[in-house]
Design an enzyme around this catalytic site. Structure first.
Site, PDB file in Angstrom:
ATOM      1  N   ASN A 182     -42.283 -12.087 -37.308  1.00  0.00           N
ATOM      2  CA  ASN A 182     -41.564 -10.860 -37.659  1.00  0.00           C
ATOM      3  C   ASN A 182     -40.200 -11.081 -38.288  1.00  0.00           C
ATOM      4  OD1 ASN A 182     -40.703 -11.916 -35.177  1.00  0.00           O
ATOM      5  ND2 ASN A 182     -39.948  -9.945 -34.469  1.00  0.00           N
ATOM      6  N   TYR A 183     -39.734 -12.310 -38.384  1.00  0.00           N
ATOM      7  CA  TYR A 183     -38.372 -12.579 -38.853  1.00  0.00           C
ATOM      8  C   TYR A 183     -38.410 -13.447 -40.100  1.00  0.00           C
ATOM      9  CZ  TYR A 183     -33.440 -14.009 -38.554  1.00  0.00           C
ATOM     10  OH  TYR A 183     -32.113 -14.248 -38.815  1.00  0.00           O
ATOM     11  N   HIS A 232     -53.267 -14.384 -23.294  1.00  0.00           N
ATOM     12  CA  HIS A 232     -52.617 -15.676 -23.149  1.00  0.00           C
ATOM     13  C   HIS A 232     -51.965 -16.153 -24.440  1.00  0.00           C
ATOM     14  CE1 HIS A 232     -57.089 -16.074 -22.160  1.00  0.00           C
ATOM     15  NE2 HIS A 232     -57.055 -15.941 -23.463  1.00  0.00           N
ATOM     16  N   THR A 271       0.819  -1.214   0.000  1.00  0.00           N
ATOM     17  CA  THR A 271       0.000   0.000   0.000  1.00  0.00           C
ATOM     18  C   THR A 271       0.852   1.262   0.000  1.00  0.00           C
ATOM     19  OG1 THR A 271      -0.140  -0.206   2.411  1.00  0.00           O
ATOM     20  CG2 THR A 271      -1.967  -1.108   1.116  1.00  0.00           C
TER      21      THR A 271
END
Length: 449
Positions: free
Chosen positions: A382-383, A359, A79
């Protein structure tokens, strides 16, 4: 004014990790991140971080704090040697230096402020933070007179029987008058078992030196291994949860709940068991969160219920019900008075008010208007294998069960999608779309053998 130096050069071999010890996470920040967070309240003139092992990783982890100055300790020789590295940087400095350890994350800013105040008011050469602990075995003892002036710091193995009855230990936090410290640093010796240069030797060479006790000894707990890391986490969590309960938040079974320091909770929030709140999360008054819920970097409105849900990087409006077993992620925005039910996933979705997906649905890259009802089993496809495409659903639209909306596609306002449809083209307002094969029934059918 004061300059701060944080010692963060050690490897931390007892952590048994390739990650530098000071970068191990603790409740939303790294160990050294907690130290630097508390330092900010002091408004220091300069802030040094002394790095060594894994120095590049430490620099990178703290790159968002431009006020920091990094000083390299190429060899980790103790230190005292670490603080010696500051000598070229503070040649003309006449003020005070606060030295902290990067692996002591629980210190409070007010404790450090008190240490500095005592140091300056008494014109000390050094002031050290100490703690009275119930079992000081293994710690060096701090011997003071009746005025808290330091007489000696003694290692545990060197203590007499009488000295071992002293429960005052050195916390490893120091405030120095820099010109006096700078005068003794070059003369430190390494004639000890570790052949290191100790900062405590500099303390013993200075006068006057005063000791200041910390009020809560848990503040000075260091982290050297995973067991101590877990212990520090429990102290931190108890501190955070106690503060929120005193501020009007109900925690049901606090021991099973975790809340990071960066979370904001309004009064009359109720947190059920096994719930974890992380990052930049804000929760509005009257909301009931949990049981079994994880919320991270999200804004939750007033009077929301979220049970057995995972919500990340999203916003939930007022009077909305989420769960059970819902997953909302990646900048999704849900307006007021909505329902996101069981086994529903939202990804980059925006839902208008009074919209329901109750759900078994996936809504990704989708924008929904107000009063939309998503039937069970509806998904947005979406892909296309290369890129993601958007779906737009107008206000008042209803999708039947087991519908597939193949993006890119737009459904107008007040559209009804028949159950089982696969919609591949845009649908105008006020239309019924049936996109499925007509059912064929052949009575008395006998398949060929």
């Amino acid at each position: 004014m004061v300059i701060v130096a944080v010692l963060a050069a050690g490897r931390g071999t007892r952590m048994k990790s390739s990650l530098p010890k000071v970068l191990h996470p603790l409740g939303g920040r790294s160990l050294v991140g907690w130290v630097l967070h508390q330092v900010q309240s002091l408004q220091p003139q300069r802030q040094f971080v002394i790095i060594g092992y894994g120095g590049d990783a430490v620099r990178a982890a703290l790159a968002d704090q431009p006020q920091l100055e990094f000083v390299e300790q190429r060899q980790q020789l103790g230190t005292g040697h670490a603080v010696q590295q500051l000598l070229p940087y503070l040649k003309d400095y006449e003020g005070h230096l606060l030295v902290l350890n990067g692996d002591v994350p629980l210190l409070r800013g007010q404790t450090l402020a008190h240490l500095i105040e005592v140091h300056q008011n008494h014109n000390n050469a050094a002031t050290i933070l100490t703690a009275q602990i119930p079992n000081p075995q293994g710690y060096g003892r701090v011997i003071c007179d009746s005025q808290n002036m330091l007489k000696q710091i003694i290692e545990d193995r060197d203590c007499t029987t009488a000295q071992k009855q002293n429960c005052r230990i050195n916390a490893g936090v120091y405030c120095f008058h820099w010109p006096q410290l700078a005068a003794v640093l070059p003369h430190l010796q390494s004639n000890n078992d570790q052949q290191e240069y100790y900062l405590t030797d500099a303390v013993n060479a200075l006068s006057p030196v005063m000791a200041v006790d910390v009020e809560d000894y848990e503040e000075i707990l260091g982290v050297n291994d995973r067991v101590q890391l877990a212990a520090a986490y429990q102290v931190l969590q108890n501190r955070i949860k106690k503060a929120w309960m005193q501020a009007g938040v109900t925690l049901i079974d606090p021991a099973s709940i975790t809340i990071e320091d960066t979370v904001e909770l309004a009064p009359d929030v109720v947190i059920e068991p096994q719930t974890h709140l992380r990052g930049q999360t804000r929760i509005g008054s009257g909301s009931i969160i949990g049981p079994g819920t994880l919320i991270e970097n999200s804004v939750i409105g007033e009077r929301v219920t979220a049970r057995y849900a995972v919500i990340t990087d999203s916003e939930i409006g007022e009077d909305t019900q989420v769960g059970p077993f819902a997953h909302i992620r990646q900048q999704s925005v849900v307006a007021d008075h909505c329902r996101i039910g069981n086994f529903v996933e939202l990804k980059k979705a925006r839902l208008g008010s009074d919209t329901k997906a109750s759900h078994l649905s996936y809504l990704g890259d989708a924008t929904l208007g107000d009063r939309v009802n998503i039937g069970a089993g509806t998904i947005t496809a979406n892909y296309d294998g290369v890129r993601k495409h958007p779906t737009h659903i107008g206000s008042g639209t209803k999708t039947g069960a087991n519908s597939v909306l193949v993006a890119p596609v737009t459904l107008g306002n007040n559209v009804t999608v028949a159950a089982g449809s696969t919609v591949t083209a845009d649908v105008p307002d006020n239309a019924l779309v049936i996109a499925r094969c007509r059912q064929v029934v052949k009575p008395n059918w006998e398949p060929e053998a």
